[in-house]
Scaffold this active site. Structure first.
Site, mmCIF file in Angstrom:
data_model
loop_
_atom_site.group_PDB
_atom_site.id
_atom_site.type_symbol
_atom_site.label_atom_id
_atom_site.label_comp_id
_atom_site.label_asym_id
_atom_site.label_seq_id
_atom_site.Cartn_x
_atom_site.Cartn_y
_atom_site.Cartn_z
ATOM 1 N N SER A 230 -55.926 77.799 -36.779
ATOM 2 C CA SER A 230 -56.344 77.331 -35.456
ATOM 3 C C SER A 230 -57.639 78.001 -35.049
ATOM 4 O O SER A 230 -57.938 79.126 -35.472
ATOM 5 C CB SER A 230 -55.266 77.664 -34.418
ATOM 6 N N ASP A 231 -58.422 77.313 -34.235
ATOM 7 C CA ASP A 231 -59.459 78.036 -33.511
ATOM 8 C C ASP A 231 -58.735 79.020 -32.602
ATOM 9 O O ASP A 231 -57.568 78.833 -32.244
ATOM 10 C CB ASP A 231 -60.341 77.076 -32.713
ATOM 11 N N TRP A 232 -59.440 80.064 -32.204
ATOM 12 C CA TRP A 232 -58.793 81.160 -31.491
ATOM 13 C C TRP A 232 -58.309 80.681 -30.115
ATOM 14 O O TRP A 232 -59.102 80.412 -29.218
ATOM 15 C CB TRP A 232 -59.765 82.322 -31.365
ATOM 16 N N GLY A 233 -56.998 80.558 -29.979
ATOM 17 C CA GLY A 233 -56.413 80.109 -28.721
ATOM 18 C C GLY A 233 -56.214 78.617 -28.618
ATOM 19 O O GLY A 233 -55.922 78.103 -27.534
ATOM 20 N N ALA A 234 -56.329 77.888 -29.731
ATOM 21 C CA ALA A 234 -56.237 76.422 -29.681
ATOM 22 C C ALA A 234 -54.811 75.899 -29.670
ATOM 23 O O ALA A 234 -54.589 74.725 -29.365
ATOM 24 C CB ALA A 234 -56.985 75.811 -30.868
#
Length: 757
Positions: A230-234
């Site tokens: 994931s993108d960070w926090g996605a």
């Protein structure tokens, strides 16, 4: 290795499996010490290594360890040089090894839908072929050093406005041809270790939970075998994302996702085999990273800085050179004026998570002094304040005075850091007012003006573009960009870059203008496949500088275009050969571009599309033959009717040129498609649509005969052209009323059944 991984999965507890699906910290993965499962580190890229030296914060508030800052992707794309991209990637891989980093988060392959996207400096191009090929070379370079990559942001992440919640509404054909094609090229040719999902939604579904994107397309169609991170926090709902195919959630956020996964398995919401698949993908990469890590690695900072300067020189685009004002001839000059604060305080990269702490930093002013020699005087004036858009009349007066006393003025203007950054988009494409006013002031007293642009996205050149003698698109060239600019100004390097995106006259000309950035958390991609030059060329719209454009200090001639076959089956492909000759006085490099045009198609297609390119260096008088291979996909478009790529039988133009607007040579070939596309007809299908189908034409003949037998004397008010048009666009259902009952519902259903068999 696979047997070992399967054995480990059997030994892992459910909790341990779930823990491996998330990070241990901001940049590291989870370790299972009892089974010797290691933890690995990831850091930001992509134009250098951004390993934070203190507490992790991702926003760049904490200092990163020193690393070579290479040209950003927006600049590197202008080199059109896959070999160079590989070298840059290799150097970044070396630095990652030295810093004990296992995966670099990059490259960014997203398409530049609008010049307003605040993160465009991290992306390559408006064209997926150029973006995909350069990104693949970069990935190969990094991974050749035993360091993984993370191709991002998958997918359709083309703006910063509401990037974590925006719902991108895009049709399947546009998605496949424009926004996924670059990712596909990288995945299939470079085999990246990881792919990073984007924050946004695509057609109502978060990318992190998008099974079609993460599993059906990425894995089943393209054959991806790495980790989807994931993108960070996605991630929103961890179980949903895991079922969709997202293997690794970053960053680590404690044990709540672990508990959710365990509950889903124990409660029967998710089969444990889906969890095992994610763990298997992660373990494969974890062990590969540890196996390839070289403890105690070092790198040569000076050599990497030299490579950064070489790369920056290849990226510079000469847009205008009226009366051959460049390169500067020191023997003909007594004094030059260097004006603009960027000359001494360079902007060399963008803001946000990709911000690199450079190992050293060259300034254009110092490098110009170094190359100017003792006989050429160099004057200087700031001209503007970088930190403010306000116009300082005293600084402009100083610029005017310095320029007036010189033989030539070199102006450094562009976009300050605050104009382009991760997290927000630009509001316009104008230069700061202070920069524009300074250009006007200098042009009022100096006839020989060179403008050097420092920017990560296109800027409008109105109205000053016509007034100056030369324009250099510098872009964001990294830590050695100042030296590269000086090299080009004095002819130490012959500029060879070409634009990787179109420069329009004004923002309102851009294809997405009326649909960017959307509202109410939705954005419509109504321009479809007509992105960038595809739009401008199809409309015949004037642009300031077209896609693929760039000048040189020498000249090149194209000749002898030939193809291996004039008649081609789409599965065979065709070889294209062309001779390029340096007809000038300088050594130089030319970027040869091959476009394909479908002359007549059932669907709306761009006027031309880039399919291949090559950069070649030539001495004066030297010529070389370049060979390109065009295959099935180079003639295909994505056909929604069959959910697949389709080549329509017909003639195609092979176009070879210097840019999308400067086509030098053309050859036409006949391509036979091997897939048969059968139209489906219903009561609303028109007679004209039937006329495009062989079986349908038989039905049309029957209908015309029937109507003729039932027709009355035609009124003088009805012309033959009118009748033909009405018939061509008439739905089949209308024939029933025209035929006075001879063609009824029963016959219509019988006809449709026959046509659709």
């Amino acid at each position: 290795m696979e047997r070992k991984i399967d054995e480990l999965i059997q030994q892992l507890t459910l909790e341990e499996k779930a823990s491996l699906c998330g990070g241990a910290s901001f940049w590291t993965t989870q370790a299972i010490e009892r089974l010797d499962i290691p933890s690995i580190m990831m850091t930001d890229g992509p134009h250098g290594l951004r390993k934070q030296s203190g507490e992790s914060d991702h926003l760049g508030l904490n200092q990163a360890v020193p690393a070579t800052c290479f040209p950003t992707a927006s600049a590197l794309a202008c080199s059109w040089d896959v070999e160079l991209a590989g070298k840059v990637g290799g150097a970044i891989g070396e630095e990652a090894q030295a810093e004990n980093v296992h995966i670099v988060l990059g490259p960014g392959v997203n398409i530049k839908r609008s010049p307003l996207c605040g993160r465009n400096f991290e992306y390559y191009s408006e064209d997926p072929v150029l973006a995909g090929d350069l990104a693949a070379a970069w990935v190969n370079g990094v991974q050749s050093q035993g360091v993984g990559t993370s191709v991002k942001h998958y997918a359709v992440n083309n703006q910063e406005y509401q990037r974590m919640s925006i719902d991108v509404q895009v049709d399947e054909r546009t998605l496949r041809e424009i926004y996924l094609a670059g990712f596909e090229r990288v995945v299939k040719t470079a085999l990246p270790w990881t792919v990073m999902c984007a924050y946004n939604k695509v057609n109502g579904i978060l990318c992190a939970e998008h099974k079609e994107l993460l599993s059906e397309i990425l894995r089943d169609e393209w054959g991806f075998e790495g980790v989807v991170v994931s993108d960070w926090g996605a991630v929103d709902v961890r179980v949903n994302s895991l079922k969709a195919g997202l293997d690794l959630q970053m960053p680590g956020i404690g044990d709540s996702p672990v508990k959710a996964i365990m509950a889903a398995v124990n409660g029967g919401e998710m089969d444990e085999t889906a969890l095992d698949d994610a763990v298997r993908n992660s373990l494969r990469i974890l062990f590969r990273a540890v196996e390839k890590h070289r403890e105690g690695s070092t790198y040569d900072q000076k050599a990497h800085h030299a490579l950064a300067r070489e790369a920056a020189g290849e990226c510079i685009v000469l847009l205008k050179n009226q009366d051959d004002i460049l390169p500067l001839e020191k023997a003909n000059l007594k004094k030059i004026a260097v004006i603009g604060a960027f000359a001494k305080t360079p902007r060399y990269q963008g803001g946000g998570s990709s911000h690199i702490n450079p190992t050293q930093l060259d300034t254009a002013y110092d490098e110009i002094l170094s190359l100017s020699g003792s006989d050429l005087a160099v004057g200087y004036a700031d001209g503007y304040v970088i930190a403010s858009d306000d116009v300082d009349d005293s600084l402009i007066d100083q610029a005017r005075t310095v320029a007036e006393s010189a033989d030539l003025a070199v102006l450094f203007v562009g976009l300050p850091d605050r104009y382009e950054s991760e997290g927000y988009d630009r509001e316009h494409i104008r230069l700061p007012e202070s920069h524009g006013r300074m250009i006007d002031a200098v042009c009022s007293v100096q006839n020989h003006v060179v403008v050097v642009l420092i920017n990560g996205s296109p800027v409008s050149m109105e109205p000053w573009g016509e007034a100056v003698g030369a324009i250099i698109e510098g872009g964001l060239l990294g830590q050695a960009g100042g030296g590269a600019i000086a090299d080009v100004l004095f002819g130490e390097v012959n500029p060879s870059g070409k634009l990787a995106e179109t420069i329009p006259y004004q923002l309102s000309d851009t294809p997405s203008h009326l649909n960017f950035p959307g509202k109410k958390r939705k954005v419509q991609y109504r321009e479809g496949v007509f992105v960038g030059y595809r739009y401008y060329d199809a409309k015949g719209m004037a642009v300031r500088y077209p896609f693929g454009f760039g000048l040189s200090y020498t000249t090149f001639d194209y000749s002898n275009l030939s193809v291996s076959k004039k008649e081609v089956v789409d599965t065979e492909g065709v070889e294209v050969n062309v001779i390029v000759k340096n007809t000038g006085a300088y050594y130089g490099k030319e970027i040869v571009q091959v476009y394909v045009r479908d002359i007549e198609c059932r669907e709306a297609r761009p006027d031309k599309e880039l399919k291949a390119f090559s950069k070649v260096g030539l001495d004066p008088g030297e010529e070389k033959t370049l060979t390109f291979h065009l295959g099935f996909r180079d003639f295909a478009y994505y056909e929604d009717q069959i959910n697949d790529w389709y080549v329509e039988t017909g003639d195609f133009d092979i176009l070879v040129g210097r840019s999308s607007r400067d086509i030098c040579l053309k050859e036409t070939i006949a391509v036979s498609g091997t897939k048969v596309l059968k139209d489906t007809f219903d009561r609303h299908s028109t007679i004209g649509e039937l006329m495009q189908d062989p079986e349908g034409m038989k039905a049309v003949g029957m209908i015309f005969g029937l109507l003729k037998s039932r027709s009355e004397r035609k009124s003088e008010a009805v012309s033959d052209d009118m009748m033909q048009a009405m018939m061509r666009f008439a739905p089949l259902r209308t024939v029933m009323s025209w035929s006075k009952g001879a063609f009824n519902e029963e016959k219509l259903e019988e006809l449709l059944k026959t046509l659709n068999q």
